[in-house]
Write an enzyme that holds these catalytic residues in place. Structure first.
Site, PDB file in Angstrom:
ATOM      1  N   ASP A 342       1.118  -1.276   0.007  1.00  0.00           N
ATOM      2  CA  ASP A 342      -0.330   0.056  -0.221  1.00  0.00           C
ATOM      3  C   ASP A 342       1.134   1.313  -0.029  1.00  0.00           C
ATOM      4  O   ASP A 342       1.929   1.383   0.428  1.00  0.00           O
ATOM      5  CB  ASP A 342      -1.296   0.321   1.386  1.00  0.00           C
ATOM      6  CG  ASP A 342      -2.222   0.717   1.440  1.00  0.00           C
ATOM      7  OD1 ASP A 342      -2.446   1.989   0.682  1.00  0.00           O
ATOM      8  OD2 ASP A 342      -2.337   0.824   2.338  1.00  0.00           O
ATOM      9  N   ASP A 453      -5.492  -7.043  -2.292  1.00  0.00           N
ATOM     10  CA  ASP A 453      -6.823  -6.638  -0.583  1.00  0.00           C
ATOM     11  C   ASP A 453      -7.512  -6.409  -0.650  1.00  0.00           C
ATOM     12  O   ASP A 453      -8.436  -6.191  -2.052  1.00  0.00           O
ATOM     13  CB  ASP A 453      -5.447  -6.015   0.115  1.00  0.00           C
ATOM     14  CG  ASP A 453      -5.261  -6.199   1.822  1.00  0.00           C
ATOM     15  OD1 ASP A 453      -6.357  -6.564   1.835  1.00  0.00           O
ATOM     16  OD2 ASP A 453      -4.888  -5.772   1.922  1.00  0.00           O
ATOM     17  N   ASP A 523      -2.633 -10.835   9.486  1.00  0.00           N
ATOM     18  CA  ASP A 523      -1.615  -9.300   8.734  1.00  0.00           C
ATOM     19  C   ASP A 523      -0.838  -9.754  10.554  1.00  0.00           C
ATOM     20  O   ASP A 523       0.215  -9.233  11.087  1.00  0.00           O
ATOM     21  CB  ASP A 523      -2.271  -8.768   8.646  1.00  0.00           C
ATOM     22  CG  ASP A 523      -2.857  -7.996   7.654  1.00  0.00           C
ATOM     23  OD1 ASP A 523      -2.236  -8.461   7.053  1.00  0.00           O
ATOM     24  OD2 ASP A 523      -3.952  -7.102   8.057  1.00  0.00           O
TER      25      ASP A 523
HETATM   26  C1  GLA Z   1      -4.023  -5.090   4.762  1.00  0.00           C
HETATM   27  C2  GLA Z   1      -2.942  -6.203   4.593  1.00  0.00           C
HETATM   28  C3  GLA Z   1      -1.338  -6.028   5.203  1.00  0.00           C
HETATM   29  C4  GLA Z   1      -1.654  -4.866   3.927  1.00  0.00           C
HETATM   30  C5  GLA Z   1      -2.645  -3.742   4.477  1.00  0.00           C
HETATM   31  C6  GLA Z   1      -2.405  -2.997   3.611  1.00  0.00           C
HETATM   32  O1  GLA Z   1      -4.206  -4.678   6.274  1.00  0.00           O
HETATM   33  O2  GLA Z   1      -3.711  -7.527   5.304  1.00  0.00           O
HETATM   34  O3  GLA Z   1      -0.479  -7.215   4.053  1.00  0.00           O
HETATM   35  O4  GLA Z   1      -1.232  -5.216   3.183  1.00  0.00           O
HETATM   36  O5  GLA Z   1      -3.083  -4.088   4.014  1.00  0.00           O
HETATM   37  O6  GLA Z   1      -2.289  -1.191   3.183  1.00  0.00           O
END
Ligand code: GLA
Length: 734
Positions: A342, A453, A523
């Site tokens: 991101d 995502d 995450d």
């Molecule tokens: C989500 C994804 C992360 C990352 C963030 C970026 O939380 O699971 O791995 O890519 O978005 O904003």
């Protein structure tokens, strides 16, 4: 033969290597489930077709075992199909019409046709037998042959009936953000247990997979009936245990807020619900599902490239200079793919703005993105990029230009989650926009990998129907469009690999895995937490798609300190990635990391293609251990972890599985791996010099498979958060 039809007694048998699945037509002309389990003589199930009456309150007990029951008459169990005909009749009576095998179908396919006894509503039950993995794929097509519309209130992909056992137990997963795939096991008593998502995606709270056993199955033995549904939106699996001891599992797209109209001549096809039976416990169940995914579901290559992802290092503060620095370090560690997450586009300096504006940010990349890509390629890696195409920040050009593209109800303020709204993918212009910008990105830049995502659930699911007077399910349309986009992108860019991600692991299921090469499962990258999450994940899904990163210690989420060895060993259980700020790593850390990456490259074919055996779990003690065995049983990789050491216990014997009992297995360094320091360490390197080296799994030690499986592999794991990796190879006796 995978499909046997006994014409005279109207009995159908689906036969896999180790199971029979039997159903037949009863005297009322309804399709009745008869048996599912270890192989039996199908003809001798005929007696079960007899109708059973109990009282006027339980008029037809058998209805609970209908192969695909419509709501109507005395069917009070969870129905597979509930409809409303245009004249208001809401009673469905499905009768057997005929079947189809062979000719235009594959040899392991069967279609059974049912229809309502009055209305021209046709139901086609589809079965595909995956003989070698003891699995059956099921789906249904509903065809409206009336001249008027029919409303579909609930349509499930299939109903599975497990044999009546005195005490049935359900295993499933639950979870939440940063704590996905937590395994749960509980008795299934009379009543219903509903696993579902109403969030618009598969969800972390539940996953569309279940396993039933008689309360006694374990990792190594016992009968297990299980299933997994391939749907990435609102789904529902209802497990119902009746007072007559019957257990029925009905699953498909969630009916909640999901009614839709089938116009004259229109049809609906459900997602695929795959079910299976094994007699070798949960371990065998998982291996069947893993092999099935590899051979039948997943789209591309199984072997995962070692990737570096800069998200945890930089978050939104992406700039070309720092990315190049990270790329240089990543290349030194041995990464094969560099992924910018991101923050690379629009005014994306935080999660408050820019989502939807998919143009490279000129301040962050003054010379364009290609500068970074060229550098990454010069360093010998390929390039990957993060996108989140289904959402938009209100503070974005996209939203300012197209405020009507989001799901909304006219009198309601849209709920913001992570400061974003959801785009209505069902709108043709939105779908076209997503396809267009993705096509633009993938054809302008040399991109080998996309991390797709989705960081919020769907709320206020309002949309103007595309067809007047027809009810449509926004929930279904979103997923259909998503699948169509992924399918089209894969067609246009066959060499690009895709990862499914949804705020961690909230959109992983057999539906998504038809399009995604790999999956971001959480995450939470703390290696200890990850072992629990990864274990739960492995019950249903293949380690070949399970992406795991090595990140910082102390960990950002919980402050836990873990040795690099433990972090690497934990991440080597799936597709290995590195997500730490490696620009700050010491030279010693880079060198150590490089050794682990080199080692991983030598054994990743076992992770990708081998059989997984879960040897020990933190759910039961302080040791967790995973073992991968090549399909020819020649190569073995063992990963063992101790989370806490008590009372001076350091030695253990790990009973391995799946080896050739008479084969002689020798501890080795896998070909090409650099020996020093990678066999395992607890960070204090205490296990490098054990008191009793003879009993230790040191290089050169040889045991028979039988010894390793019965007596166990001797290992020393000293201290908290100790871990070991052991590689064994089978040698022919000389
Ligand atoms: C989500 C994804 C992360 C990352 C963030 C970026 O939380 O699971 O791995 O890519 O978005 O904003």
């Amino acid at each position: 033969m995978p499909i046997n039809v006994l014409e005279a007694s109207k009995i159908f048998e689906l036969r896999t290597k180790n199971s029979s699945y039997v159903f037949g037509v009863n005297e009322n002309g309804t399709l009745q489930h008869l048996y599912w389990g270890e192989p039996v003589e199908a003809a001798e199930c005929a007696d079960l077709l007899r109708l059973r009456h109990h009282s006027s309150f339980d008029a037809e007990v058998n209805r609970e075992r209908e192969e695909y029951g419509g709501w109507g008459g005395t069917l009070y169990a969870e129905p597979c199909l509930k409809v409303k005909f245009q004249n208001g009749v809401r009673d469905l009576r499905l009768r057997y019409e005929g079947y189809e095998v062979g000719s235009r179908l594959a040899a392991d396919d069967l279609i059974v046709r049912l229809h309502d006894e009055y209305y021209r509503l046709r139901v086609e039950l589809r079965y595909r037998v995956i003989e070698k993995y003891d699995l059956i794929e099921r789906s249904v097509t509903i065809v409206n042959e009336e001249d008027v519309p029919v409303r579909i209130d609930q349509v499930m992909a299939a109903a599975w009936s497990a044999p009546a056992e005195p005490s049935v137990r359900l295993t499933h997963v639950t979870g939440r953000w940063a704590g996905e795939y937590q395994l749960r096991r509980a008795p299934l008593t009379e009543g219903k247990k509903v696993l579902e998502s109403r969030q618009g995606f598969t969800g972390a709270h539940a996953n569309p997979w279940f396993a039933l056993d008689d309360g006694k199955a374990d990792e190594l033995s016992g009968n297990v009936w299980f299933g997994a549904l391939g749907w990435s939106g609102n789904w529902k699996i209802v497990l119902e245990s009746s007072t007559f001891g019957q257990v029925r599992v009905v699953g498909g797209v969630n009916d909640f807020d999901g009614a839709f109209t089938l116009g004259p001549g229109e049809s609906y096809t459900s997602p695929v619900f795959t079910g299976g039976f094994v007699s070798g416990g949960f371990g065998e169940m998982s291996r069947k599902l893993h092999n099935y995914q590899r051979d039948y579901v997943l789209p591309g290559s199984r072997e995962r490239k070692v990737l570096y992802n800069s998200w945890e290092a930089t978050e939104f503060a992406v700039n070309v200079r720092e990315q190049i620095e990270l790329a240089k370090q990543a290349a030194r560690i041995g990464a094969e793919r560099f992924v910018v997450d991101d923050g690379w586009f629009g005014a994306r300096h935080s999660d408050r703005a820019g989502l939807g504006d998919w143009q490279v940010n000129p301040q962050k990349f003054p010379n364009g993105l290609q500068e970074l890509i060229d550098e990454v390629k010069r360093l010998g890696m390929d390039f990957g990029l993060w996108v989140e195409p289904e959402s938009v920040n209100p503070d974005s050009e996209l939203y300012r230009n197209h405020p009507d593209w989001v799901y909304q109800f006219p009198t309601r303020e849209g709920t913001l989650l992570r400061n974003q709204l959801m785009l209505n993918l069902g709108k043709p212009e939105v779908k076209a926009f997503v396809l267009e910008f993705m096509t633009g990105l993938l054809s302008t830049y040399d991109i080998a990998f996309i991390k797709w995502d989705m960081n919020r659930t769907i709320t206020e699911p309002g949309a103007i129907p595309l067809r007047e007077h027809a009810e449509e399910s926004v929930w279904i349309k979103h997923v259909d469009s998503l699948y169509e986009i992924w399918a089209e992108l894969r067609r246009r860019f066959p060499r690009v690999e895709f990862e499914t991600c949804a705020g961690g692991g909230s959109r992983i299921d057999l539906g998504m895995l038809r399009f995604a090469d790999q999956a971001w499962i959480s995450d939470n990258t703390d290696a200890r937490d990850r072992l629990t999450i990864q274990e739960g994940f492995s019950y249903a899904y293949s380690p070949s798609v399970m992406m795991c990163w090595v990140t910082e210690s102390p960990h950002g989420l919980n402050g836990r300190r873990l040795p690099l060895s433990f972090r690497f060993h934990s991440a080597m259980l799936g597709g290995l990635g590195i997500g730490a700020n490696i620009a700050r790593w010491s030279e010693a850390e880079i060198v150590e990391a490089n050794r682990y990456v080199a080692l991983y490259k030598q054994v990743r074919h076992l992770v990708a293609e081998g059989d997984l055996y879960r040897l020990a779990s933190f759910a039961e003690g302080d040791v967790a251990a995973w073992q991968y065995v090549s399909r020819d049983r020649d190569e073995v990789a063992v990963f063992a972890f101790r989370q806490a050491q008590y009372f001076g216990d350091t030695e253990l014997r790990l009973r391995l599985q799946g080896l050739e009992p008479d084969g002689r297995y020798r501890v080795e360094m896998p070909t090409g791996a650099v020996a020093a320091g990678v066999e395992g360490t607890n960070g204090n390197a205490a296990d490098e010099h054990t008191d009793n080296p003879a009993a230790e799994a040191h290089t050169g030690a040889v045991w028979h498979g039988s010894t390793l499986m019965r007596l166990g592999l001797p290992l020393t794991l000293a201290g908290d958060y100790a871990s070991r990796f052991v590689y064994l190879r089978r040698h022919s006796v000389t």
